[in-house]
Design a protein around this motif. Structure first.
Motif, short mmCIF file in Angstrom:
data_model
loop_
_atom_site.label_atom_id
_atom_site.label_comp_id
_atom_site.label_asym_id
_atom_site.label_seq_id
_atom_site.Cartn_x
_atom_site.Cartn_y
_atom_site.Cartn_z
N THR A 156 -26.45 83.84 98.80
CA THR A 156 -25.44 84.82 98.85
C THR A 156 -24.61 85.05 97.99
OG1 THR A 156 -25.29 84.21 101.59
CG2 THR A 156 -23.50 85.22 100.64
N LEU A 158 -20.97 86.40 96.39
CA LEU A 158 -19.60 87.08 96.48
C LEU A 158 -19.43 87.91 95.25
CD1 LEU A 158 -17.26 84.09 97.48
CD2 LEU A 158 -18.69 85.76 98.65
N ASP A 160 -17.37 92.04 93.51
CA ASP A 160 -16.47 92.99 93.79
C ASP A 160 -16.92 94.33 93.59
OD1 ASP A 160 -16.78 92.97 91.15
OD2 ASP A 160 -14.89 92.20 90.37
N GLU A 182 -19.77 95.92 108.46
CA GLU A 182 -18.38 95.98 108.18
C GLU A 182 -17.74 94.56 109.26
OE1 GLU A 182 -15.93 98.17 106.44
OE2 GLU A 182 -17.46 99.64 105.72
N GLY A 185 -12.40 91.91 107.53
CA GLY A 185 -12.05 91.46 106.15
C GLY A 185 -13.13 91.60 104.86
N TYR A 186 -14.43 91.70 105.48
CA TYR A 186 -15.67 91.52 104.86
C TYR A 186 -16.44 92.89 104.78
CZ TYR A 186 -15.02 86.69 104.15
OH TYR A 186 -14.32 85.32 103.95
N ARG A 188 -20.55 93.47 104.33
CA ARG A 188 -21.93 92.83 103.88
C ARG A 188 -22.88 93.62 103.78
NH1 ARG A 188 -23.26 89.00 108.91
NH2 ARG A 188 -24.57 91.00 109.24
N LEU A 206 -21.42 89.85 99.45
CA LEU A 206 -20.30 89.79 100.47
C LEU A 206 -19.35 90.29 99.54
CD1 LEU A 206 -20.16 86.60 102.59
CD2 LEU A 206 -20.49 89.00 103.30
N LYS A 207 -18.40 91.23 100.01
CA LYS A 207 -17.17 91.73 99.48
C LYS A 207 -16.10 91.71 100.54
CE LYS A 207 -14.91 95.93 97.35
NZ LYS A 207 -14.63 95.48 96.12
N GLY A 208 -15.11 90.82 100.08
CA GLY A 208 -14.00 90.47 100.90
C GLY A 208 -12.74 90.86 100.12
N GLU A 209 -11.70 91.43 101.02
CA GLU A 209 -10.28 91.61 100.63
C GLU A 209 -9.70 90.38 99.85
OE1 GLU A 209 -8.56 93.19 104.03
OE2 GLU A 209 -9.79 94.91 104.08
N LEU A 211 -10.85 87.75 98.46
CA LEU A 211 -11.36 86.49 97.99
C LEU A 211 -11.19 86.74 96.41
CD1 LEU A 211 -15.23 87.19 99.27
CD2 LEU A 211 -13.64 85.32 99.72
#
Ligand code: ZN
Length: 312
Positions: A156, A158, A160, A182, A185-186, A188, A206-209, A211
């Motif tokens: 996985t 992470l 941007d 969706e 907060g993520y 995927r 994974l893109k998270g607000e 992170l």
């Protein structure tokens, strides 16, 4: 243009003996090479894998005395997933319980995934998969061949920039998107190599607000290496990267494979490594990992390097 799957994953260990015990005794992998970081010979470099260290089965560790703890984050791989045979989850959960290793079961995706952490805190998954006979699992006294780890399942990342990272996977390596979601907060996305006949052909982005960027150190993953058959195929992948505006290092001889490195657009360090020549190039398969092996350019400094490794 394609890469059939992952070649290896490389992480940082804060305690090489503890790491060696966990991956060989608890998880049953084989130590297939004992060497140093060619770019920094004050650091151990241990390779764990199947019986011969086949591409797609290998997890490697850099370890230096006093390595500070890292903080996993954006621009890094954050999990190492291993493939275990179908119906082996019960064996593995009992084994983790016996070893006092905390774990959780995730069956949200249909199959069974055992989620745990290694002694440095690296996120691990044992994923039940229909793995076929692609690898020669290492067997140890208390892990029967039928339940042994088959190799990498995936990792996985992470990121941007989901789209730009995905373009490297699809346009350069030839992988395909297999799902997107969706979550709170993520965002995927999942990618796999069509056909999936080799180990390690699955990547989750994974893109998270909330992170933040990662800090390298013990418990974090340094890079993710993708397979290529030979120098010609590797050069084609490099040319495809240049079309996306991504430059790689020159090819470096890592004795066991030949590699180029680059940062993908979200900052994760990627490597493209040739399948050959493999780990038996400097010692027989029977005794892989027994002795400290050094590349020719470091051999004249063997005593000095050993003293530094042992902290003498
Ligand atoms: Zn590597």
């Amino acid at each position: 243009m394609l890469s059939p799957g992952l070649h290896h994953i490389t992480a940082f260990s804060g305690d090489i003996r503890r790491t060696h015990d966990f991956y060989t005794r608890v998880l049953g992998l084989r130590l297939v090479k004992r060497t140093v970081n060619f770019d920094d010979p004050t650091s151990w470099h241990l390779y764990f894998g199947d019986e011969t260290g086949s591409p797609g089965t290998v997890l490697t560790f850099f370890a230096s005395e006093g390595e500070a703890q890292g903080v996993p984050g954006v621009g890094e791989a954050v999990t190492v997933s291993f493939a275990i045979p179908l119906h082996s989850a019960l064996f593995w959960t009992e084994r983790m319980a016996d070893e006092g290793v905390s774990f959780a079961l995730d069956q949200s995706g249909g199959g069974t995934v055992i989620v745990l952490h290694d002694p440095d805190g690296i996120g691990l998954e044992l994923v039940e998969e229909r793995t076929g006979g692609a690898t020669a699992p290492h067997t140890s006294a208390d892990i029967p061949t039928e339940w042994a780890i088959r190799g990498l399942s995936g990792t996985t990342l992470l990121v941007d920039d989901l789209d730009a990272t995905a373009r490297v996977l699809t346009d350069v390596f030839g992988w395909r998107e297999t799902g997107r979601a969706e979550l709170p907060g993520y965002m995927r996305r999942r990618y796999a190599m069509p056909g999936n006949k080799v180990p390690g052909a699955r990547i989750e982005l994974l893109k998270g607000e909330d992170l933040t960027p990662g800090t390298p150190g013990a418990g974090s993953i340094h890079h993710v290496a993708f397979r290529t058959t030979d120098d010609v195929a590797q050069a084609e992948l490099v040319a495809a990267l240049i079309k996306l505006g991504i430059e790689t290092t020159p090819q470096l001889d890592r004795t066991y494979f030949r590699s180029v490195y680059f940062r993908e657009p979200s900052g994760v360090l990627f490597e493209i490594a040739t399948d050959g020549p493999g780990f038996s190039v400097d010692e027989p398969v029977e005794t892989l990992g027994d002795d400290l092996k050094l590349p020719a350019q470091l051999e004249p400094r063997r005593q000095e390097i050993i003293s530094a490794l042992l902290g003498m």
